[in-house]
Design an enzyme around this catalytic site. Structure first.
Site, PDB file in Angstrom:
ATOM      1  N   TRP A 163       0.879  -1.168   0.000  1.00 60.70           N
ATOM      2  CA  TRP A 163       0.000   0.000   0.000  1.00 60.70           C
ATOM      3  C   TRP A 163       0.927   1.231   0.000  1.00 60.70           C
ATOM      4  O   TRP A 163       1.779   1.341   0.892  1.00 60.70           O
ATOM      5  CB  TRP A 163      -0.848  -0.058   1.271  1.00 60.70           C
ATOM      6  N   ASP A 218      -0.565  -5.277   9.911  1.00 57.19           N
ATOM      7  CA  ASP A 218      -1.584  -4.370   9.393  1.00 57.19           C
ATOM      8  C   ASP A 218      -2.764  -5.209   8.909  1.00 57.19           C
ATOM      9  O   ASP A 218      -2.675  -5.899   7.901  1.00 57.19           O
ATOM     10  CB  ASP A 218      -0.973  -3.545   8.247  1.00 57.19           C
ATOM     11  N   LYS A 242     -13.163  -1.155   5.619  1.00 61.26           N
ATOM     12  CA  LYS A 242     -13.599  -2.042   4.539  1.00 61.26           C
ATOM     13  C   LYS A 242     -14.641  -3.029   5.069  1.00 61.26           C
ATOM     14  O   LYS A 242     -15.691  -3.203   4.462  1.00 61.26           O
ATOM     15  CB  LYS A 242     -12.422  -2.821   3.952  1.00 61.26           C
TER      16      LYS A 242
HETATM   17  N1  PMP Z   1      -3.518  -0.706   5.429  1.00 63.03           N
HETATM   18  C1  PMP Z   1      -3.723  -1.173   4.196  1.00 63.03           C
HETATM   19  C2  PMP Z   1      -2.924  -2.326   3.710  1.00 63.03           C
HETATM   20  C3  PMP Z   1      -4.684  -0.576   3.378  1.00 63.03           C
HETATM   21  O1  PMP Z   1      -4.882  -1.045   2.147  1.00 63.03           O
HETATM   22  C4  PMP Z   1      -5.439   0.503   3.886  1.00 63.03           C
HETATM   23  C5  PMP Z   1      -6.511   1.176   3.080  1.00 63.03           C
HETATM   24  N2  PMP Z   1      -6.456   1.266   1.783  1.00 63.03           N
HETATM   25  C6  PMP Z   1      -5.190   0.951   5.175  1.00 63.03           C
HETATM   26  C7  PMP Z   1      -4.229   0.315   5.928  1.00 63.03           C
HETATM   27  C8  PMP Z   1      -5.907   2.119   5.792  1.00 63.03           C
HETATM   28  O2  PMP Z   1      -7.248   2.047   5.810  1.00 63.03           O
HETATM   29  P1  PMP Z   1      -8.166   3.244   6.276  1.00 63.03           P
HETATM   30  O3  PMP Z   1      -8.984   3.620   5.107  1.00 63.03           O
HETATM   31  O4  PMP Z   1      -8.957   2.678   7.404  1.00 63.03           O
HETATM   32  O5  PMP Z   1      -7.286   4.362   6.743  1.00 63.03           O
END
Ligand code: PMP
Length: 392
Positions: free
Chosen positions: A128, A208, A243
């Site tokens: 990410w 994570d 999500k």
């Molecule tokens: N970690 C990963 C691997 C993600 O893909 C994401 C969101 N795209 C997040 C953390 C953060 O998610 P949030 O929208 O809750 O900030």
């Protein structure tokens, strides 16, 4: 002073959203932005969330400040799902605090690691993109290794090598499930080995978990986190509900700490509170409170789990259809069948990605990352044919 600042590049995915909405073609396909979509292309609010929000409006009698830890009822209600129903606190060694989304949780985890003396974080790439941005912003060195091979499988040798080359005091950041962007997760047997390697080397794991329930299931997707925690003395876990409860813009997340003793845990969390206080003071309440109301009510919990099931089976169905197609031109689609979550990466060149967008109205990230949930029974055949046209 302010004119000293350099222009920063616009976020590529957000720019893609704009391009997509300006495209007049009726059969355009958006595989860019990372949100779940139904078979009709919508990203609706969960029914369980709507019901919980109504309950919140009806019963909330104050919006007075909570504190930097946020809604601890929310934080604790999630714990059996993440850490297991048996002893989710690991005899008082795990606790947490609310954070503004998974992003806030990752940022706080990295800040806590840094404050504890970590200077290097080992992480598989691609990842990410915000992971690297957060490390850069907090001036922690990123030591990278290759997450997966061209065969669509985890590159275990690269991970083993990275752990072997690590130094005491390094941290290792791993995706708990539904790897973003590749969809390529560790198998339970691989997690078993990874947990032992981390423990033997004395690394600090930062786990994570942003997509629990979108891969194989709520329990299955927690396997890696639970396995690592069962082997190491301490760990940081960043969690997102954005999500699996569809809360995206409401920013619902939590950070959990596992420490060697309850006394250390208390000290680490006091640092978490101090860092949060200086950054955002306290997390937004609404989304976390709605999630808590769901988890406190068995009927709403059942409704939420059912909605999550529907999402997961739809994505599994789309993945199965892609894998059944076998290939699209030069692109092997079969690995997508056993990958997990919203994302996979297609081996396309920049030129092919541009052609897909300009000639076929198919929008995807420049990395070749596609959001599987953007595909429906109405557009999947066109997608496969267009992929074949640009790659064949
Ligand atoms: N970690 C990963 C691997 C993600 O893909 C994401 C969101 N795209 C997040 C953390 C953060 O998610 P949030 O929208 O809750 O900030």
């Amino acid at each position: 002073m302010l004119s000293n600042l350099d222009q920063q590049p616009a976020d590529a995915l957000l720019a893609l959203i704009k391009l997509h909405s300006a495209d007049p073609r009726a059969d355009k396909i958006d595989l860019g932005v990372g949100v779940y979509r139904t078979g009709q292309g919508a990203t609706p609010v969960f029914g369980a969330i709507k019901a919980a929000e109504q309950k919140l409006v009806d019963t909330q009698n104050s919006k007075s400040y909570l504190g930097p830890e946020g809604d601890m009822g929310f934080v604790h209600a999630l714990m059996p799902y993440i850490f297991g129903k048996g002893d989710p606190t690991m005899s008082g060694r795990i606790d947490g605090m609310q954070a503004p989304g998974g992003t806030g949780a990752v940022r706080l985890a990295v800040a806590l690691a840094k404050k504890s003396g970590v200077t290097r974080i080992i992480m598989g790439l691609p990842s990410w993109p915000n992971h690297a941005q957060i490390l850069g912003d907090l001036a922690v060195e990123l030591v990278s290794f290759k997450h997966a091979g061209a065969d669509g499988k985890v590159d275990m040798d690269a991970l083993r090598g990275a752990i072997a080359a690590a130094e005491a005091g390094d941290a290792l950041l791993l995706h708990g499930c539904c790897h973003n962007p590749t969809g390529i997760d560790y198998t339970p047997a691989q997690w078993d080995e990874i947990a032992d390697l981390i423990a033997a080397k004395g690394l600090l794991p930062i786990l994570d978990l942003a997509y629990q329930g979108l891969g194989k299931g709520m329990e299955e997707d927690a396997y890696g986190v639970r396995k690592v925690l069962s082997r190491v003395p301490e760990a940081l876990i960043a969690y997102s509900c954005d999500k699996n409860f569809g809360m995206y813009r409401d920013r619902v997340g939590a950070i959990y700490v596992m420490a060697e003793t309850a006394e250390v845990l208390n000290r680490v969390l006091s640092n978490g509170h101090a860092l949060a206080r200086a950054a955002w003071s306290m997390p937004p309440d609404h989304g976390g409170a709605a999630v808590r109301l769901i988890l406190e009510d068995p009927a709403l919990t059942a409704m939420w789990l059912d909605e999550l099931d529907t999402m997961r089976s739809r994505m599994a169905h789309v993945r199965a259809r892609l894998a059944e197609a076998g290939s699209a031109g030069a692109i092997d689609l079969t690995p997508l069948g056993h990958q997990n979550g919203l994302f996979s990466v297609l081996p396309l060149s920049g030129e092919q990605i541009l052609k897909l967008r300009e000639q076929h109205g198919i929008y995807m990230a420049g990395s070749g990352r596609v959001n599987i949930a953007g595909l429906t029974s109405g557009n999947i055949d066109k997608f496969i044919a267009d992929l074949a046209a640009v790659s064949g």
